[in-house]
Structure formats: C-alpha cells, structure tokens
Enzyme design. Structure first.
Site, PDB file in Angstrom:
ATOM      1  N   HIS A 357       0.814  -1.222   0.000  1.00  0.00           N
ATOM      2  CA  HIS A 357       0.000   0.000   0.000  1.00  0.00           C
ATOM      3  C   HIS A 357       0.846   1.269   0.000  1.00  0.00           C
ATOM      4  CE1 HIS A 357       0.424  -0.113   4.524  1.00  0.00           C
ATOM      5  NE2 HIS A 357       0.457   1.195   4.335  1.00  0.00           N
ATOM      6  N   ASP A 406      -0.613  -7.516   1.295  1.00  0.00           N
ATOM      7  CA  ASP A 406       0.049  -6.208   1.428  1.00  0.00           C
ATOM      8  C   ASP A 406       1.558  -6.403   1.532  1.00  0.00           C
ATOM      9  OD1 ASP A 406       0.402  -3.518   1.696  1.00  0.00           O
ATOM     10  OD2 ASP A 406      -0.283  -3.395   3.775  1.00  0.00           O
ATOM     11  N   GLY A 511       3.123   5.874   9.120  1.00  0.00           N
ATOM     12  CA  GLY A 511       4.534   6.082   8.802  1.00  0.00           C
ATOM     13  C   GLY A 511       5.396   4.877   9.109  1.00  0.00           C
ATOM     14  N   SER A 513       4.386   1.851   8.312  1.00  0.00           N
ATOM     15  CA  SER A 513       4.026   0.840   7.310  1.00  0.00           C
ATOM     16  C   SER A 513       5.247   0.344   6.547  1.00  0.00           C
ATOM     17  CB  SER A 513       3.020   1.423   6.320  1.00  0.00           C
ATOM     18  OG  SER A 513       1.791   1.693   6.945  1.00  0.00           O
TER      19      SER A 513
END
Length: 562
Positions: A357, A406, A511, A513
């Site tokens: 993502h 993801d 942030g 991720s």
C-alpha cells in the site's frame, strides 16, 4: 599484497602481561573524545596502559628481580624492590604471586598460556562457548573491524563496564582490550571509538561451534573448515610444503597451531586479511589467492542497546538495535525534493521488503531512494548507506480496500552483484522457516519512523521500537477489528499491558508501514510480519495487523531470482 603477507608477523601473547623491559615502552598521547589528550604509559607487548602517576610491579625478564614502576609524564620510571611470597592466593591458573615487602602491590608470574595481572587471560583460547560469558581469550577486534579499547582507559570511566569496577577480575575486565561479555549479552563485545565517541559493539570472536563449519564468520580468522580451492579453482599448497620455506605463514610458524596451520592444505586467514586464503602455484610461480569459502549468514544478529527514552507509542531506539530497518523516500510529482514514504526491511544485500500500500501512487523506480543505517529520519548517519531503486514489485493480488496481500519487494541498484555492505548498523533480518509457529502471546518487536500517535501531524524524528505480543488467531478476527476484513494472510499483535485511557501502549502508527515485526527464533531476530494496518494507534485491546510473512516465502524467492 604479497609483500605484506611476507612482512607481517602475528605474535600471540604467551607470557604474563607484566614481563616487559624499559625499551618496550611506548610514550604516547591518547585522543580522548574529540577534544583533549591525556598522557599515559603503554606496554607495547601487552597493551596494558597506566595513567599519570599510577604505579605497578613488574618482573625483569631473565632475572629474579622485581621492579616498582610509576608513570611520570608518559615515561615509566622503575627501580628494583624486595619482594616476598603473597600472604594469600591472588593468581589464577597456577600463577606464582609475589608481593612487595613494604607495600601491598603484587605481581603474578604466569605459566605458559596465561597472562594478565592475575594470570586470568587464556592466550590459547581461540573461540567462545555458549554466550561467551566465561571467555578469557585475546580477541580484540569488533565486527566492524575496529580495534577494541582498553577496559582501563579513562575514556570508559563513566561506562557501566570498565576495568575499574570492584568486580572487574570476576567479569574478565582489566588492563587489556580483549572482548568480553560482562553483562550476559548474546556474545562477547567491547567498546570502540567511532564517529567521535565510544560505543559498544559485538566482537568478531568466533563461537567454538563455528570453527569447523563450511563457511566463515567475519574475516575468517577462526575458520577451521576443509575448503582447499581458491576462487580461480586452483588447489591450495600444504602449509608444510618445502616450497614455502622463507614465508611467514607456514606450518613452521611458532604460532602455527593457534593460527590453524599444519600438515594440510585447508584455507586459513592467519594474518587477519579480508577472508581465508592459501598459497598456490600459478604458472610455476609461488603466489597466493583468496579461497572459494562462502561467508556464513549473520542475519538477525545485532548489537542491541536498551532504549533510554520512553515516548508515546514506544521507545526511542538506535539503528544498531534494528540494523535491517530501511527508510524509503520518494519524489512526489507535485512537490519538490524527497519526502519520507514508508519503512522497509533488508532481507538480502540487494532486496528490501515493504508494504504494497506504500506504492499506490505508482512511483517510477528512479523517484525512490532507500536509506539503511540511519537512526534519525531526516538526519544523515555517519555509517548510513543510500541506494537508488532498480525496480519494485507489488503483489499482483494486493487489495487496496482490505489490504490483503500487502507486500512489495524493492531491488536496490548497484554496479556489482552486491549492494548493502554489512556493518553494525546494516544487516539482514532472517526470513522465517515455512513451518514457523510461535506460541500465542510471544513477545516481539517492531520498529519504524512513524508518528507517536494517530492525530500527530508529524512523523518521529528518530527511530522508535515497540514491544508487542502475538495474538492468537481467535483474537485476530473481524469482530475484534470493527468488522474490517481479516484474512489468513494477516496476523495480529499488540501491547497486552493493563492500564487506563492514558496508558502509553506500544503500537505501530502512520509512517511505520512496511517496517518489520520481528521475533526471536533460534537465537536470531526473525521476520514474522510486515507492518500493514490498524485502527488508530495504541488503543487498549485493539491489535495492529501485519502481513504474515510465512505465507509469502515462495513469492519472495520467485521474485528475487535473476
């Protein structure tokens, strides 16, 4: 290089640390920090150092005399003193103790193979057992290649572990710079002077279980395997070959046994070169070549420092504690310069894992930059490594609504087959075995440069870490996450501590991720999850959600193939 191999001489410390003569003293000024200097006296053979006005006893070589010495303006001034046998045992390993007749100073005469003030140093120890808590050998090089600092150095006076502690002898510390493990860390370490300060770093001391392996650690000084071919395919000459007469490193070297040399032709590194090597004959000419010995994996090993500062959502951390953490920056079409985008995870020299993502804007690869070895998000680190991106791969079945699948891979750009260079602040994390199943509520760690809390307008200026526990699958469901879709490709982890609404619960946040969720497995930090999504940050009984890495091992390997 060949001339250097002929000229170098490796000397093992085979006698007591106090066996010196006045001609062996070096009068030196030691740099302290980045500003001041301090006059000391240093023993050339043993590396024992003495501060201004400090006194000590020493035997005189080839004599029964003992001298009393003191350090005066960088020069040792000595004279003979009468001695007697010590009234109580003070020397280890069979050492003979003598005490000055008129004051309490003593000196130990050590048997062969031992050295140190109390004969506590085992000069024949070439590796460490278990964690190395009992290691008393003479290895003095950190993993970065830096030389260890003497534990008695005044620069370490305020450090928690130094040779001035009352229990220094018991911990193996003293007037030397050899690697030790006084705090029961995972392996021996020492203090080194780097980037203008003294900091701790793991040593390259080999574990005893590593010596006979088919790969080498560090520079291979402790390699004792049986590889005998060079990188060109040539066969190594036996170290006892008559052709090698006149060479320094042969089976006839006085230290041959300790250096691993003998009546064989196996690759060795007796002179501390970059990797194992051997002598070969090429076109009837005697030369040497590096060997075709693989380097052992050091994934998941680190120099962990206990965080000192607690902040909202976690703890400030140093990059050496999370050397696989990457920071990904992007150039946006509508704004100048680079902006922090997401976290990433170093899984091999040229490959970074992250979250799919993070790349929904479909950046061109040349708009992305990956930085490794950085503690502060936007402040360059002195040992950081910066890379452009060759390409990136987002999972084809990534669902930007549910965040299923993801996961993304970034290939770093390099002119050679290697990209990231291993150091104390840059190292790969271990990928998990396919069948890894950790117990419910296992404590794990995450790291990243994300926000301290959900409503904060800013990312953290410094790397943070958080400690969370793995939730059982029965607690990682849609009903526990406000009916958000939870698939089998996801796992949950959160801070399970009790507390009221103001409790500072650890969690990932915006942030973070793409960053790592790692757990200890077989003594190494192993990647089990990629930070993906969550409901707010640090809410009680609400876990964060992570991409389950074991479900993607084949995908990772398939996409990393050339």
């Amino acid at each position: 290089m060949d001339a250097m191999k002929r000229g170098l001489c490796c000397v093992l410390l085979l006698c007591g640390a106090v066996f010196v003569s006045p001609s062996q003293e070096i009068h030196a000024r030691f740099r302290r920090g980045a500003r001041s200097y301090q006059v000391i006296c240093r023993d050339e053979k043993t590396q024992m150092i003495y501060q201004q006005h400090q006194s000590w006893l020493r035997p005189v070589l080839r004599s029964n005399r003992v001298e009393y010495c003191w350090c005066n303006s960088g020069r040792a001034q000595c004279h003979s003193v009468p001695v007697k046998s010590c009234s109580e045992p003070r020397c280890f390993n069979g050492g003979t103790c003598q005490q000055a007749l008129y004051f309490s100073d003593f000196v130990c005469q050590c048997p062969e193979g031992f050295a140190g003030k109390c004969c506590e140093i085992d000069t024949r120890a070439t590796c460490y057992e278990d964690q190395g808590i009992s290691y008393r050998g003479t290895w003095s090089t950190a993993e970065s290649g830096a030389e260890c600092t003497n534990w008695n150095s005044s620069a370490l006076a305020q450090k928690p572990y130094s040779g001035r502690r009352p229990d220094a002898i018991r911990l193996g510390l003293g007037n030397h710079n050899y690697c030790r493990n006084p705090d029961r860390d995972s392996k021996p370490w020492c203090y080194v002077f780097k980037a203008g300060k003294y900091s701790s770093e793991f040593c390259s001391t080999p574990a005893c279980s590593e010596g006979n392996s088919d790969c080498y650690f560090g520079n291979g000084s402790a390699y004792r395997g049986t590889h005998s071919l060079t990188e060109s395919g040539a066969s190594c000459l036996p170290w006892n070959s008559m052709i090698l007469i006149g060479k320094v490193y042969t089976a006839q070297n006085p230290s041959a046994q300790a250096l691993g040399l003998g009546k064989h032709n196996y690759c060795r590194n007796p002179d501390g070169d970059a990797k194992p090597w051997c002598h070969v004959l090429k076109n009837r000419r005697l030369t040497w070549e590096y060997c075709d010995v693989p380097s052992c994996s050091t994934c998941g090993l680190r120099q962990y420092s206990q965080p000192q500062f607690r902040i909202k959502g976690g703890l400030f951390a140093d990059i050496a504690s999370h050397p696989w953490q990457a920071a990904i920056f992007a150039k946006h079409r509508r704004s100048p310069g680079e902006r922090f985008l997401c976290g990433g995870i170093l899984i091999s020299s040229c490959w970074i894992l992250s979250a799919a993502h993070c790349f929904q804007e479909r950046f061109p690869p040349h708009h992305l930059t990956v930085i490794l070895g950085r503690t502060y998000r936007v402040v360059p680190g002195e040992e950081e490594q910066k890379f452009e991106v060759e390409k990136y791969i987002v999972h084809k079945e990534f669902d930007d609504d549910t965040y299923d699948n993801d996961i993304a891979l970034l290939q770093l750009k390099s002119d050679s087959s290697r990209c990231a260079q291993e150091s104390s602040v840059v190292r790969t994390v271990c990928l998990p075995p396919a069948d890894l199943q950790l117990p419910d509520w296992t404590e794990c760690e995450l790291s990243g440069y994300g926000k301290h809390e959900a409503l904060s307008p800013f990312y953290s200026e410094r790397l943070k870490e958080a400690h969370v526990r793995l939730y059982p699958s029965s607690r990682c469901t849609s009903q526990h996450l406000l009916n958000r879709t939870v698939t089998d490709n996801m796992l949950c982890a959160g801070d399970t501590r009790s507390g009221g609404p103001q409790a500072n619960l650890h969690d990932a946040c915006q942030g973070d991720s793409g960053g790592p969720l790692v757990c200890l497995n077989d003594g190494r930090m192993t990647l089990v999850g990629i930070i993906s999504w969550g409901l707010g940050c640090g809410q009680k009984d609400v876990p964060g959600v992570y991409t389950k890495v074991t479900n993607y091992l084949d995908w990772i390997r398939d996409n990393m193939r050339p």
